[in-house]
Design a protein around this motif. Structure first.
Motif, PDB file in Angstrom:
ATOM      1  N   ARG A  17       8.166  12.516  -1.515  1.00 32.56           N
ATOM      2  CA  ARG A  17       8.239  13.295  -0.278  1.00 32.56           C
ATOM      3  C   ARG A  17       8.746  12.417   0.861  1.00 32.56           C
ATOM      4  NH1 ARG A  17       9.772  17.227   2.588  1.00 32.56           N
ATOM      5  NH2 ARG A  17       8.328  18.048   4.163  1.00 32.56           N
ATOM      6  N   ALA A  18       8.280  11.168   0.941  1.00 32.96           N
ATOM      7  CA  ALA A  18       8.745  10.261   1.990  1.00 32.96           C
ATOM      8  C   ALA A  18      10.250  10.051   1.895  1.00 32.96           C
ATOM      9  CB  ALA A  18       8.010   8.920   1.889  1.00 32.96           C
ATOM     10  N   ASN A  19      10.759   9.936   0.690  1.00 28.97           N
ATOM     11  CA  ASN A  19      12.191   9.750   0.486  1.00 28.97           C
ATOM     12  C   ASN A  19      12.975  10.941   1.035  1.00 28.97           C
ATOM     13  OD1 ASN A  19      14.497   8.331  -0.744  1.00 28.97           O
ATOM     14  ND2 ASN A  19      14.543  10.064  -2.159  1.00 28.97           N
ATOM     15  N   MET A  93       5.159  14.603  10.123  1.00 25.21           N
ATOM     16  CA  MET A  93       3.736  14.695   9.814  1.00 25.21           C
ATOM     17  C   MET A  93       3.440  14.223   8.393  1.00 25.21           C
ATOM     18  SD  MET A  93       1.132  17.982  10.028  1.00 25.21           S
ATOM     19  CE  MET A  93       1.652  18.805   8.518  1.00 25.21           C
ATOM     20  N   HIS A  94       4.202  14.718   7.420  1.00 24.52           N
ATOM     21  CA  HIS A  94       3.966  14.308   6.039  1.00 24.52           C
ATOM     22  C   HIS A  94       4.253  12.817   5.849  1.00 24.52           C
ATOM     23  CE1 HIS A  94       4.515  18.668   4.357  1.00 24.52           C
ATOM     24  NE2 HIS A  94       3.338  18.475   4.934  1.00 24.52           N
ATOM     25  N   LEU A  95       5.221  12.295   6.596  1.00 26.37           N
ATOM     26  CA  LEU A  95       5.572  10.884   6.460  1.00 26.37           C
ATOM     27  C   LEU A  95       4.465   9.982   7.003  1.00 26.37           C
ATOM     28  CD1 LEU A  95       7.818   8.872   5.614  1.00 26.37           C
ATOM     29  CD2 LEU A  95       8.649   8.982   7.983  1.00 26.37           C
ATOM     30  N   ILE A  96       3.979  10.272   8.214  1.00 25.56           N
ATOM     31  CA  ILE A  96       2.948   9.418   8.806  1.00 25.56           C
ATOM     32  C   ILE A  96       1.637   9.556   8.039  1.00 25.56           C
ATOM     33  CG2 ILE A  96       2.196  11.124  10.527  1.00 25.56           C
ATOM     34  CD1 ILE A  96       2.449   7.349  11.154  1.00 25.56           C
ATOM     35  N   ASP A  97       1.361  10.746   7.518  1.00 21.04           N
ATOM     36  CA  ASP A  97       0.141  10.919   6.719  1.00 21.04           C
ATOM     37  C   ASP A  97       0.186  10.056   5.455  1.00 21.04           C
ATOM     38  OD1 ASP A  97      -0.929  12.705   8.518  1.00 21.04           O
ATOM     39  OD2 ASP A  97      -0.425  14.499   7.372  1.00 21.04           O
ATOM     40  N   HIS A  98       1.326  10.052   4.777  1.00 22.65           N
ATOM     41  CA  HIS A  98       1.460   9.236   3.568  1.00 22.65           C
ATOM     42  C   HIS A  98       1.381   7.750   3.911  1.00 22.65           C
ATOM     43  CE1 HIS A  98       2.594   7.810  -0.335  1.00 22.65           C
ATOM     44  NE2 HIS A  98       3.754   7.331   0.084  1.00 22.65           N
ATOM     45  N   ARG A 100      -0.275   6.394   6.318  1.00 20.15           N
ATOM     46  CA  ARG A 100      -1.658   6.036   6.637  1.00 20.15           C
ATOM     47  C   ARG A 100      -2.513   5.893   5.375  1.00 20.15           C
ATOM     48  NH1 ARG A 100      -1.687   9.724  12.102  1.00 20.15           N
ATOM     49  NH2 ARG A 100      -1.347   7.985  13.543  1.00 20.15           N
ATOM     50  N   VAL A 101      -2.211   6.677   4.371  1.00 18.83           N
ATOM     51  CA  VAL A 101      -2.904   6.501   3.089  1.00 18.83           C
ATOM     52  C   VAL A 101      -2.561   5.126   2.508  1.00 18.83           C
ATOM     53  CG1 VAL A 101      -3.057   7.320   0.701  1.00 18.83           C
ATOM     54  CG2 VAL A 101      -3.048   8.967   2.591  1.00 18.83           C
ATOM     55  N   HIS A 102      -1.276   4.747   2.601  1.00 22.44           N
ATOM     56  CA  HIS A 102      -0.845   3.438   2.111  1.00 22.44           C
ATOM     57  C   HIS A 102      -1.531   2.318   2.888  1.00 22.44           C
ATOM     58  CE1 HIS A 102       1.976   0.652   0.130  1.00 22.44           C
ATOM     59  NE2 HIS A 102       2.023   0.026   1.304  1.00 22.44           N
ATOM     60  N   VAL A 103      -1.638   2.481   4.202  1.00 15.97           N
ATOM     61  CA  VAL A 103      -2.321   1.484   5.032  1.00 15.97           C
ATOM     62  C   VAL A 103      -3.784   1.349   4.603  1.00 15.97           C
ATOM     63  CG1 VAL A 103      -3.196   0.995   7.358  1.00 15.97           C
ATOM     64  CG2 VAL A 103      -0.814   1.695   7.042  1.00 15.97           C
ATOM     65  N   GLU A 104      -4.440   2.480   4.423  1.00 15.55           N
ATOM     66  CA  GLU A 104      -5.855   2.464   4.060  1.00 15.55           C
ATOM     67  C   GLU A 104      -6.083   1.756   2.728  1.00 15.55           C
ATOM     68  OE1 GLU A 104      -9.974   3.432   4.631  1.00 15.55           O
ATOM     69  OE2 GLU A 104      -8.239   3.318   5.972  1.00 15.55           O
ATOM     70  N   LYS A 105      -5.123   1.889   1.815  1.00 12.20           N
ATOM     71  CA  LYS A 105      -5.270   1.298   0.485  1.00 12.20           C
ATOM     72  C   LYS A 105      -4.896  -0.185   0.435  1.00 12.20           C
ATOM     73  CE  LYS A 105      -4.437   5.563  -2.147  1.00 12.20           C
ATOM     74  NZ  LYS A 105      -3.483   6.279  -3.055  1.00 12.20           N
ATOM     75  N   THR A 106      -4.001  -0.606   1.324  1.00 10.73           N
ATOM     76  CA  THR A 106      -3.438  -1.954   1.173  1.00 10.73           C
ATOM     77  C   THR A 106      -3.765  -2.926   2.295  1.00 10.73           C
ATOM     78  OG1 THR A 106      -1.345  -1.377   2.287  1.00 10.73           O
ATOM     79  CG2 THR A 106      -1.486  -0.962  -0.102  1.00 10.73           C
ATOM     80  N   TYR A 107      -4.332  -2.444   3.403  1.00 12.32           N
ATOM     81  CA  TYR A 107      -4.556  -3.326   4.555  1.00 12.32           C
ATOM     82  C   TYR A 107      -6.049  -3.467   4.818  1.00 12.32           C
ATOM     83  CZ  TYR A 107      -4.314  -5.184   9.324  1.00 12.32           C
ATOM     84  OH  TYR A 107      -4.454  -5.959  10.451  1.00 12.32           O
ATOM     85  N   LYS A 108      -6.503  -4.705   4.933  1.00 12.93           N
ATOM     86  CA  LYS A 108      -7.905  -4.965   5.241  1.00 12.93           C
ATOM     87  C   LYS A 108      -8.047  -5.177   6.747  1.00 12.93           C
ATOM     88  CE  LYS A 108     -11.985  -7.570   3.800  1.00 12.93           C
ATOM     89  NZ  LYS A 108     -12.509  -8.610   2.883  1.00 12.93           N
ATOM     90  N   ARG A 109      -8.619  -4.205   7.401  1.00 13.91           N
ATOM     91  CA  ARG A 109      -8.789  -4.276   8.843  1.00 13.91           C
ATOM     92  C   ARG A 109      -9.906  -5.263   9.202  1.00 13.91           C
ATOM     93  NH1 ARG A 109      -6.432   0.029  11.541  1.00 13.91           N
ATOM     94  NH2 ARG A 109      -5.604   1.692  10.200  1.00 13.91           N
TER      95      ARG A 109
END
Length: 430
Positions: A17-19, A93-98, A100-109
């Motif tokens: 979808r991002a593509n 909307m679909h792009l930023i939502d996807h 943010r899921v990637h950020v949540e999975k790969t970035y340690k805040r």
């Protein structure tokens, strides 16, 4: 925009979808003209176009999110003004939502960020917990000056002066139509709204019944999932959405529904996207059916015969971003208010966000405050007697700084058609 995802990367539905979305972008920059954060900060990376480049680089290279990317994505309000102005139909909307899921999975805040987001996710979608937290915030507010983190101060400031009693109208039940039944609808009573302002659902039920609707509050329905969805917490968001789908499908399969009525536009934008969210799951068909039935309260009322009237009140209408951009509903609320007799005025730059944006005012308090001040100034310039909006987040944000009452559009419509005067018009309780 040219993309370079591998065939393997495109097997992931989010990347696929991002593509599609990235390829639709033509770099025109029209989005920068309507982006609130770009207007405030003037940084290209805090515009939709800049964020699109960051997301593209992160996803194509299949790399963990870095601090720079996270900073600029976190600053995005998801107001979706860019989607309204985009000539190429880029579904940001679909792009930023996807992303943010990637950020949540790969970035340690940092630890404080993780704790704050965990607390918000575990409290805001649950009305009883949220109500308890609001009481605690009121007690702690005198000590706000001791808080080292402005986000903690923002959380204390969020608590309204008046926390309403629990409304039994929010319990699962059926409210019969008054007179002949014209429609059978399910009302989404929400989560945060049930703790912050019970007048809204009460007014909605009264008005719909008066207009010939049988109103169902479905057993098992609750939070739409938006609050966790926009924090990238996909599993939690989908978990609450699944409960709603099951709850409403029981009604659809039973006596049937003509609409699922939503009076919080942030929730409406999310529920209308359930079909996309569950497109690759066994719930795809039911999710799409629910999404198709989801209607903002103003859409349903436009199908009904609200009487003409004359009211001696000037109403400044605040267009919630999730309604005007997320759902592309721009005129219905104003038309309804005018029909029942209110004088309706609109502020300058009505397309710009007030800075509430779900949890944004808690996670980005400095930016949120600047946007709030701009919005309050433009609304106050119209010298209204009252401000009307269609989203609880906007109401709380604007109401905290206005000298006039801020009410939900449906409260005014209920009053004008035979319901009680909104309590906020007696005294600004928010």
């Amino acid at each position: 925009m040219q993309t370079n995802f591998t065939a393997e990367q495109l097997t992931d539905p989010g990347n696929e979808r991002a593509n599609e979305i990235l390829r639709a972008c033509v770099h025109c920059g029209f989005c920068t003209a309507t982006c609130p954060t770009y207007a405030v900060l003037g940084d290209e990376l805090d515009s939709p176009r800049g964020r699109i480049y960051l997301i593209k680089d992160m996803l194509e290279n299949d790399r963990p999110a870095d601090e720079k990317t996270v900073k600029h994505l976190d600053r995005c309000l998801s107001c979706l003004a860019c989607m309204t102005t985009c000539p190429s139909g880029v579904h940001y909307m679909h792009l930023i939502d996807h992303a943010r899921v990637h950020v949540e999975k790969t970035y340690k805040r940092p630890l404080t960020d993780r704790l704050l987001r965990w607390v918000l996710a575990k409290i805001l979608p649950y009305p009883s917990r949220f109500r308890m937290a609001l009481r605690g915030a009121k007690l702690a507010r005198p000590f706000r000056h001791l808080m080292p983190d402005p986000r903690l101060k923002a959380m204390l400031d969020m608590a309204p002066k008046h926390i309403p009693p629990v409304s039994r109208n929010d319990d699962a039940q059926v409210f019969p139509a008054q007179g002949g039944r014209r429609m059978r609808v399910a009302l989404m009573t929400g989560c945060a709204q049930k703790a912050l302002d019970t007048d809204i659902n009460d007014a909605t039920i009264r008005l719909l019944r008066r207009m010939g609707c049988e109103v169902v509050v479905a057993q098992g329905a609750g939070c739409c999932g938006a609050l966790t969805h926009h924090m990238g917490k996909e599993a939690e968001a989908h978990g609450t959405a699944v409960k709603n789908i099951h709850a409403w499908m029981r009604e659809i399969s039973g006596e049937g529904l003509d609409a699922i009525v939503i009076n919080t536009s942030g929730c409406g934008t999310t529920v209308k996207d359930y079909g996309h969210m569950f497109r690759n799951t066994e719930l795809a068909g039911e999710a799409a059916q629910v999404a198709a039935l989801a209607k903002d309260i103003s859409e349903v009322l436009m199908q009904l015969d609200l009487p003409d009237g004359k009211q001696d009140l000037k109403v400044a209408y605040h267009a919630a971003c999730s309604l005007q951009h997320g759902q592309q509903i721009k005129n219905h609320p104003k038309a309804l208010l005018k029909r029942v007799g209110f004088e309706v005025v609109e502020p300058r730059d009505s397309h710009l966000c007030c800075g509430s944006a779900g949890t944004y005012n808690l996670l980005q308090p400095e930016l949120s405050k600047k946007l709030k001040e701009r919005k309050i100034k433009s609304l106050s310039a119209k010298t209204p007697d009252v401000v009307a909006a269609g989203n609880i987040g906007c109401m709380m944000q604007i109401g905290s700084g206005m000298d006039v009452p801020v009410v939900h559009t449906v409260e005014l419509l209920d009053w004008a058609t035979g319901g009680p005067k909104p309590p906020k018009l007696f005294s600004n309780r928010s």
